[in-house]
Design an enzyme around this catalytic site. Structure first.
Site, short mmCIF file in Angstrom:
data_model
loop_
_atom_site.label_atom_id
_atom_site.label_comp_id
_atom_site.label_asym_id
_atom_site.label_seq_id
_atom_site.Cartn_x
_atom_site.Cartn_y
_atom_site.Cartn_z
N ASP A 26 0.82 -1.22 0.00
CA ASP A 26 0.00 0.00 0.00
C ASP A 26 0.86 1.27 0.00
OD1 ASP A 26 -2.35 1.41 0.00
OD2 ASP A 26 -2.66 1.28 2.17
N HIS A 43 2.48 2.92 -8.98
CA HIS A 43 2.31 1.47 -9.18
C HIS A 43 3.52 0.90 -9.91
CE1 HIS A 43 -1.61 1.94 -7.58
NE2 HIS A 43 -2.16 2.50 -8.65
N LEU A 137 10.38 -20.82 -2.64
CA LEU A 137 9.42 -19.88 -2.03
C LEU A 137 8.16 -19.86 -2.90
CD1 LEU A 137 9.88 -16.45 -0.45
CD2 LEU A 137 8.46 -16.53 -2.48
C1 IPE Z 1 -5.48 -2.69 -0.12
O1 IPE Z 1 -5.10 -1.37 -0.31
C2 IPE Z 1 -5.45 -3.43 -1.42
C3 IPE Z 1 -4.15 -3.61 -2.04
C4 IPE Z 1 -3.00 -3.21 -1.58
C5 IPE Z 1 -4.16 -4.31 -3.29
P1 IPE Z 1 -6.17 -0.23 -0.53
O2 IPE Z 1 -5.40 1.02 -0.68
O3 IPE Z 1 -7.08 -0.60 -1.64
O4 IPE Z 1 -7.00 -0.27 0.82
P2 IPE Z 1 -7.87 0.86 1.54
O5 IPE Z 1 -8.82 1.41 0.51
O6 IPE Z 1 -6.94 1.90 2.03
O7 IPE Z 1 -8.56 0.13 2.64
C1 IPE Z 2 -1.49 0.11 -3.33
O1 IPE Z 2 -1.26 1.48 -3.40
C2 IPE Z 2 -1.70 -0.52 -4.68
C3 IPE Z 2 -3.06 -1.00 -4.93
C4 IPE Z 2 -4.08 -0.88 -4.16
C5 IPE Z 2 -3.24 -1.67 -6.19
P1 IPE Z 2 -2.45 2.50 -3.47
O2 IPE Z 2 -2.85 2.67 -4.89
O3 IPE Z 2 -3.56 2.06 -2.59
O4 IPE Z 2 -1.78 3.81 -2.94
P2 IPE Z 2 -2.39 4.83 -1.88
O5 IPE Z 2 -2.81 4.05 -0.70
O6 IPE Z 2 -3.54 5.50 -2.55
O7 IPE Z 2 -1.27 5.75 -1.58
MG MG Z 3 -4.00 2.39 -0.65
#
Ligand code: IPE
Ligand code: IPE
Ligand code: MG
Length: 252
Positions: A26, A43, A137
Site C-alpha cells: 500500500d 504502481h 518460495l
Molecule cells: C489494499 O489497499 C489493497 C491492495 C493493496 C491491493 P487499498 O489502498 O485498496 O486499501 P484501503 O482502501 O486503504 O482500505
Molecule cells: C497500493 O497502493 C496498490 C493497490 C491498491 C493496487 P495505493 O494505490 O492504494 O496507494 P495509496 O494508498 O492510494 O497511496
Molecule cells: Mg492504498
C-alpha cells in the site's frame, strides 16, 4: 536490476523466521503524488519493491509470501486506474516470471474469476504452470482477492458438495474449510505486514491471518527494500506468540 544473494547486502542472523508473510502493498499513489507524479507512476515503482521483498524473503529463509495486488474493492477506483492496474499486473507477470522461475519461486494466484480480465487470468495460470515444480518460495499473487469473498466462495462450494451428497452436513471442520480456500496448501500467516501506515486488513487473508502477528510500517510500498523486510522479520522474532497459552512467572 534486482539481484538475489547480493554479496554486498547480507541478511542478519534471525532467531526466528516467519514461514508465511502476507504483504499489503500500500501507498503507491501517495508515493507518486508526493513527487508530483500521477498514481500510475507509483504502481510502476512498486514492481521493484516486490522483487526486493521476494529476494529478501528468500535470503531470510521465508517459504511463503502472499502479495495483495488488487482487491475486490479496488474496482471502485477510476476506470483509468483500474485499466492500468489490470494491464500492469499482466505485464509484470509476463516480464518477471522467468526471473522468478530462476530464483526457484513458485507462483500461485488467489482470487475470484468474475470481473477479472481474462488476459490477466491467463497470465496468472501460465505463470502457475511454468513455475509449478519450484519449491524455494511460494509467491501467491492476490488479484481480485477479497477475504470475505474467499470464505463465501468456499461456503458455496461446500454447500454444492453437501447437496450432491459428497460432504456430510455437520461434519465440516477447519480442515474442510482449508480444502476449499483458493490455495488450500497455503499455511497460516505468521506475519501480516502492511506498508504506508494504514492500520487495517482491507479484507486480506481473513481466514489465514487469525493468529498472525500484525505489523504496520510507515514506509510507502515503493520505498520497500530487502532491508525493510529483514527489519520486519527481526521485529517479528521478538514477538511473544502465545496462541492463547499462558506461563506463570511472578517477579520476586
Ligand atoms: C489494499 O489497499 C489493497 C491492495 C493493496 C491491493 P487499498 O489502498 O485498496 O486499501 P484501503 O482502501 O486503504 O482500505
Ligand atoms: C497500493 O497502493 C496498490 C493497490 C491498491 C493496487 P495505493 O494505490 O492504494 O496507494 P495509496 O494508498 O492510494 O497511496
Ligand atoms: Mg492504498
Amino acid at each position: 536490476m534486482v539481484q538475489l544473494f547480493d554479496p554486498q547486502r547480507r541478511p542478519p542472523v534471525f532467531s526466528k523466521v516467519p514461514k508465511h508473510i502476507a504483504v499489503v502493498m500500500d501507498g503507491n499513489g501517495r508515493w507518486a503524488n508526493a513527487r508530483g507524479l500521477t498514481r500510475t507512476e507509483g504502481h510502476k515503482a512498486g514492481e521493484a519493491a516486490l522483487l526486493e521483498v521476494i529476494a529478501g524473503a528468500i535470503e531470510a529463509g521465508v517459504t511463503h509470501v502472499t502479495a495483495y495486488a488488487f482487491s475486490t474493492e479496488n474496482w471502485k477506483r477510476s476506470p483509468d486506474e483500474v485499466r492500468f492496474l489490470m494491464g500492469y499486473n499482466k505485464e509484470v507477470l509476463r516480464r518477471r516470471r522467468d526471473l522468478l522461475d530462476s530464483w526457484g519461486v513458485r507462483i500461485r494466484w488467489a482470487g475470484r474469476r468474475p470481473k477479472l480480465w481474462p488476459t490477466v487470468i491467463n497470465e496468472l495460470l501460465e505463470a502457475e504452470k511454468r513455475t509449478r515444480s519450484n519449491s524455494r518460495l511460494t509467491l501467491t499473487m492476490a488479484v481480485n482477492y477479497g477475504g470475505r469473498q474467499e470464505i463465501l466462495d468456499a461456503v458455496n462450494r461446500m454447500a454444492d458438495e453437501v447437496s450432491a451428497g459428497k460432504l456430510k452436513p455437520g461434519s465440516i471442520t477447519e480442515k474442510t474449510m482449508q480444502r476449499f480456500l483458493y490455495v488450500p496448501e497455503l499455511p497460516d500467516v505468521d506475519l501480516f505486514l502492511r506498508s504506508s501506515g494504514e492500520m487495517r486488513t482491507s479484507n486480506f487473508l481473513l481466514w489465514q491471518s487469525s493468529y498472525a502477528e500484525m505489523m504496520f510500517l510507515p514506509t510507502l510500498w515503493p520505498d520497500f527494500t530487502r532491508e525493510t523486510i529483514w527489519e520486519a522479520i527481526d521485529s517479528f522474532a521478538n514477538r511473544d506468540r502465545r496462541f492463547g497459552q499462558a506461563t506463570d512467572a511472578p517477579l520476586n
